[in-house]
Design a protein around this motif. Structure first.
Motif, PDB file in Angstrom:
ATOM      1  N   GLY A  88       0.836  -1.207   0.000  1.00 54.66           N
ATOM      2  CA  GLY A  88       0.000   0.000   0.000  1.00 54.66           C
ATOM      3  C   GLY A  88       0.867   1.252   0.000  1.00 54.66           C
ATOM      4  O   GLY A  88       0.624   2.210  -0.746  1.00 54.66           O
ATOM      5  N   LEU A  89       1.905   1.212   0.809  1.00 55.26           N
ATOM      6  CA  LEU A  89       2.795   2.377   0.906  1.00 55.26           C
ATOM      7  C   LEU A  89       3.571   2.585  -0.403  1.00 55.26           C
ATOM      8  O   LEU A  89       3.715   3.708  -0.883  1.00 55.26           O
ATOM      9  N   LEU A  90       4.028   1.477  -0.980  1.00 57.33           N
ATOM     10  CA  LEU A  90       4.755   1.552  -2.261  1.00 57.33           C
ATOM     11  C   LEU A  90       3.878   2.221  -3.319  1.00 57.33           C
ATOM     12  O   LEU A  90       4.333   3.067  -4.093  1.00 57.33           O
ATOM     13  N   CYS A  91       2.582   1.846  -3.307  1.00 52.70           N
ATOM     14  CA  CYS A  91       1.665   2.394  -4.313  1.00 52.70           C
ATOM     15  C   CYS A  91       1.358   3.870  -4.064  1.00 52.70           C
ATOM     16  O   CYS A  91       0.804   4.546  -4.928  1.00 52.70           O
ATOM     17  N   VAL A  92       1.665   4.375  -2.880  1.00 55.00           N
ATOM     18  CA  VAL A  92       1.476   5.808  -2.628  1.00 55.00           C
ATOM     19  C   VAL A  92       2.752   6.573  -3.010  1.00 55.00           C
ATOM     20  O   VAL A  92       2.690   7.655  -3.607  1.00 55.00           O
ATOM     21  N   VAL A  93       3.892   5.982  -2.686  1.00 51.39           N
ATOM     22  CA  VAL A  93       5.175   6.677  -2.915  1.00 51.39           C
ATOM     23  C   VAL A  93       5.490   6.769  -4.417  1.00 51.39           C
ATOM     24  O   VAL A  93       5.919   7.815  -4.912  1.00 51.39           O
ATOM     25  N   THR A  94       5.242   5.666  -5.155  1.00 48.14           N
ATOM     26  CA  THR A  94       5.624   5.635  -6.578  1.00 48.14           C
ATOM     27  C   THR A  94       5.017   6.796  -7.385  1.00 48.14           C
ATOM     28  O   THR A  94       5.749   7.518  -8.068  1.00 48.14           O
ATOM     29  N   PRO A  95       3.695   7.010  -7.312  1.00 47.15           N
ATOM     30  CA  PRO A  95       3.154   8.106  -8.137  1.00 47.15           C
ATOM     31  C   PRO A  95       3.646   9.488  -7.712  1.00 47.15           C
ATOM     32  O   PRO A  95       3.723  10.390  -8.542  1.00 47.15           O
ATOM     33  N   MET A  96       3.997   9.621  -6.426  1.00 46.89           N
ATOM     34  CA  MET A  96       4.518  10.926  -5.974  1.00 46.89           C
ATOM     35  C   MET A  96       5.854  11.220  -6.659  1.00 46.89           C
ATOM     36  O   MET A  96       6.157  12.353  -7.012  1.00 46.89           O
ATOM     37  N   ILE A  97       6.654  10.165  -6.819  1.00 49.15           N
ATOM     38  CA  ILE A  97       7.939  10.351  -7.510  1.00 49.15           C
ATOM     39  C   ILE A  97       7.679  10.592  -8.997  1.00 49.15           C
ATOM     40  O   ILE A  97       8.219  11.516  -9.604  1.00 49.15           O
ATOM     41  N   ILE A  98       6.792   9.748  -9.560  1.00 50.56           N
ATOM     42  CA  ILE A  98       6.555   9.850 -11.001  1.00 50.56           C
ATOM     43  C   ILE A  98       5.997  11.218 -11.384  1.00 50.56           C
ATOM     44  O   ILE A  98       6.446  11.835 -12.352  1.00 50.56           O
ATOM     45  N   VAL A  99       5.018  11.702 -10.591  1.00 55.98           N
ATOM     46  CA  VAL A  99       4.374  12.953 -11.018  1.00 55.98           C
ATOM     47  C   VAL A  99       5.389  14.102 -11.033  1.00 55.98           C
ATOM     48  O   VAL A  99       5.252  15.044 -11.815  1.00 55.98           O
ATOM     49  N   ASN A 344      -5.887  21.112   1.453  1.00 57.01           N
ATOM     50  CA  ASN A 344      -4.553  21.066   2.082  1.00 57.01           C
ATOM     51  C   ASN A 344      -3.735  19.893   1.558  1.00 57.01           C
ATOM     52  O   ASN A 344      -2.515  19.990   1.390  1.00 57.01           O
ATOM     53  N   ALA A 345      -4.424  18.782   1.284  1.00 59.96           N
ATOM     54  CA  ALA A 345      -3.707  17.619   0.744  1.00 59.96           C
ATOM     55  C   ALA A 345      -3.122  17.986  -0.619  1.00 59.96           C
ATOM     56  O   ALA A 345      -1.987  17.626  -0.949  1.00 59.96           O
ATOM     57  N   CYS A 346      -3.903  18.733  -1.415  1.00 58.06           N
ATOM     58  CA  CYS A 346      -3.403  19.140  -2.744  1.00 58.06           C
ATOM     59  C   CYS A 346      -2.201  20.071  -2.601  1.00 58.06           C
ATOM     60  O   CYS A 346      -1.229  19.973  -3.368  1.00 58.06           O
ATOM     61  N   ILE A 347      -2.267  20.956  -1.617  1.00 55.00           N
ATOM     62  CA  ILE A 347      -1.136  21.876  -1.420  1.00 55.00           C
ATOM     63  C   ILE A 347       0.108  21.080  -1.006  1.00 55.00           C
ATOM     64  O   ILE A 347       1.220  21.319  -1.491  1.00 55.00           O
ATOM     65  N   ALA A 348      -0.089  20.099  -0.122  1.00 52.87           N
ATOM     66  CA  ALA A 348       1.058  19.292   0.338  1.00 52.87           C
ATOM     67  C   ALA A 348       1.679  18.534  -0.836  1.00 52.87           C
ATOM     68  O   ALA A 348       2.908  18.522  -1.003  1.00 52.87           O
ATOM     69  N   VAL A 349       0.825  17.924  -1.681  1.00 51.99           N
ATOM     70  CA  VAL A 349       1.364  17.174  -2.830  1.00 51.99           C
ATOM     71  C   VAL A 349       2.049  18.144  -3.796  1.00 51.99           C
ATOM     72  O   VAL A 349       3.119  17.854  -4.349  1.00 51.99           O
ATOM     73  N   PHE A 350       1.446  19.312  -3.966  1.00 56.87           N
ATOM     74  CA  PHE A 350       2.064  20.312  -4.849  1.00 56.87           C
ATOM     75  C   PHE A 350       3.484  20.643  -4.348  1.00 56.87           C
ATOM     76  O   PHE A 350       4.435  20.671  -5.122  1.00 56.87           O
ATOM     77  N   CYS A 351       3.602  20.901  -3.037  1.00 61.52           N
ATOM     78  CA  CYS A 351       4.915  21.310  -2.491  1.00 61.52           C
ATOM     79  C   CYS A 351       5.954  20.209  -2.721  1.00 61.52           C
ATOM     80  O   CYS A 351       7.062  20.469  -3.184  1.00 61.52           O
ATOM     81  N   PHE A 352       5.570  18.971  -2.418  1.00 65.66           N
ATOM     82  CA  PHE A 352       6.514  17.860  -2.590  1.00 65.66           C
ATOM     83  C   PHE A 352       6.936  17.741  -4.060  1.00 65.66           C
ATOM     84  O   PHE A 352       8.117  17.697  -4.392  1.00 65.66           O
ATOM     85  N   SER A 353       5.933  17.724  -4.939  1.00 67.80           N
ATOM     86  CA  SER A 353       6.248  17.521  -6.366  1.00 67.80           C
ATOM     87  C   SER A 353       7.015  18.701  -6.921  1.00 67.80           C
ATOM     88  O   SER A 353       7.856  18.539  -7.806  1.00 67.80           O
ATOM     89  N   PHE A 354       6.689  19.877  -6.412  1.00 68.28           N
ATOM     90  CA  PHE A 354       7.380  21.046  -6.955  1.00 68.28           C
ATOM     91  C   PHE A 354       8.873  20.974  -6.638  1.00 68.28           C
ATOM     92  O   PHE A 354       9.713  21.220  -7.504  1.00 68.28           O
TER      93      PHE A 354
END
Ligand code: PFF
Length: 451
Positions: A88-99, A344-354
């Motif tokens: 489950g965790l792998l499936c969350v981390v992978t798209p964060m890296i890919i995006v 807030n979740a979108c902002i957090a993902v934005f910050c990480f991906s940015f």
């Protein structure tokens, strides 16, 4: 909090098609087909999509809809307290890296759309036009700016939610995307000298069917259907319990296949008509196509400009619909597991991906010294995620459904608790593919990365 779900079968298929149709179809597929033998590659790609990737797609659909949770929650629900939670965790981390790195290319497509709208390719001499790409990606600010706008737009759409954001965007943009690619393909095949490109795509050369062609065709179909990265699980958790998973899965795979082949017909005949080598690598769409548009600009400037706008608009929309899906995986996790509000979740993902994406973008220029195992950060993340993380995710998802879940539970999900009729033999074939064939095929792709 009540979970949102997609409003209709059309919405489900458009959302899944949006996640699947992306740079993989327009950017990766034509050059892979070019490198690995044209029609022979396409034939194997179609077979691999239907018999190997589609069963894995089904497996992920089953996990998502049965658990009705984000990837991490899905594993927690279906296999509480077990090692499967790591999946489950792998499936969350992978798209964060890919995006992060995928959005860098999305930013390039936005930049090229703007350049098309300002007729830059028409105004640049043909022999200088492919140089635009090198000077653009090695500069600092411009790619960073377009990447930033692109990822902000992606997270902005996701912030509107499953129905008002993802579903609405997909329902309108994917049909438009098909119209665009059909128009471009018709134009491309009618160019003088396009016939060689058409026959390249439709006449298989048996000598080109090598083990490398098979492994790459399978890898491409896997990549294209967005397997092994939590997207299918997450989107499937928004599919209502009345929906027919078999039809949704097949509808998605067929749309994705048709789009990839149309993209091949949009690009390859034009490439042949311009007298360019087909297998010219990832630079195909950002170097070769502007070259073609520029050459067209000399004789037919209006047509050249229009086609280039349509083309980069298609690339931009297809990339955006996939990035939205990649972002939603992390957002769903933060909302359901960490109690974030969607915005807030979108902002957090934005910050990480940015941050990660900015490093990738700069790794073509000022940060070219930023390497991992000798490769620029962008290349490393691309290879690491598509060759290792995706295949590992896909392998464990299909193994989970084939070996950990009971056959009855899987059947129950396909028949909506027995209310849909499903031919026993058909189910037997799908289950066999999930249990035995697909895990072996994915293991082969995985191992082939190391030899
Ligand atoms: N399936 C999409 C595409 O083909 O572009 C999305 C995607 C797949 C993105 C795999 C990234 C990736 F590694």
């Amino acid at each position: 909090m009540e979970r949102e779900h997609f409003g209709s079968r059309f919405a489900v298929i458009m959302a899944f098609a949006g996640s699947a149709i992306g740079l993989g179809n327009i950017w990766r597929f034509p050059y892979m087909a070019g490198e690995y033998g044209g029609a022979a590659f396409i034939l194997i790609y179609v077979a691999a999509s239907l018999f190997l990737s589609l069963p894995i797609f089904f497996a992920e659909l089953v996990i998502g809809r049965r658990s009705r949770a984000n990837c991490f929650g899905a594993m927690k629900n279906l296999a509480p307290g077990s090692h499967w939670n790591g999946l489950g965790l792998l499936c969350v981390v992978t798209p964060m890296i890919i995006v992060s790195y995928y959005s860098v290319v999305g930013g390039w497509s936005l930049d090229y759309l703007v350049r098309s709208c300002t007729f830059e390719f028409m105004r640049t001499p043909t022999d200088e036009v492919s140089g635009i790409f090198d000077s653009f990606i090695t500069s600092s600010w411009s790619p960073l700016l377009f990447f930033g706008v692109y990822i902000a737009l992606t997270c902005g759409i996701v912030a509107f939610g499953v129905k008002k954001g993802i579903e609405k965007f997909s329902k309108y943009s994917i049909p438009v995307l098909f119209v665009l690619i059909i128009v471009i393909a018709i134009y491309s095949v009618t160019l003088d000298g396009a016939a060689a490109g058409v026959s390249y795509l439709i006449k298989p050369d048996p000598a080109k069917i090598t083990p490398a062609t098979c492994v790459n065709a399978l890898g491409q179909s896997f990549y294209s259907l967005s397997l092994g990265m939590g997207i299918v699980i997450t989107y499937s958790s928004y599919v209502s319990k009345q929906e027919n998973l078999l039809v949704s899965g097949l509808g998605t795979a067929v749309s994705d296949l048709i789009f990839a082949v149309l993209a091949g017909f949009a690009i390859m005949p034009a490439v042949f008509a311009a007298g360019i080598e087909p297998g010219s690598g990832p630079g195909l769409i950002f170097k070769t196509l502007p070259y073609i548009f520029s050459a067209m600009g000399e004789s037919m400037p209006v047509v050249g400009a229009a086609v280039s706008i349509l083309f980069f608009l298609a690339i931009f929309i297809s990339a955006l619909s996939s990035s939205i899906a990649l972002v939603e995986v992390g957002v769903a996790y933060l909302i359901e597991e960490k109690g974030f509000r969607r915005k807030n979740a979108c902002i957090a993902v934005f910050c990480f991906s940015f941050v990660l994406g900015a490093l990738c973008s700069l790794s073509f220029g000022p940060l070219s010294g930023l390497t991992i195992t000798g490769e620029p950060l962008f290349d490393f993340l691309d290879k690491f995620s598509s060759n290792i993380l995706l295949t590992a995710g896909g392998f464990f998802c299909v193994t989970f459904v084939g070996w950990k879940m009971s056959r009855d539970d899987v059947r129950d999900e396909f028949t909506n608790g027995g209310s849909l009729r499903l031919n026993d033999r058909l189910f037997g074939v799908i289950y066999f593919l999930i249990k035995y064939v697909a895990p072996i095929a994915v293991a082969v792709i995985f191992i082939s990365n190391f030899i």
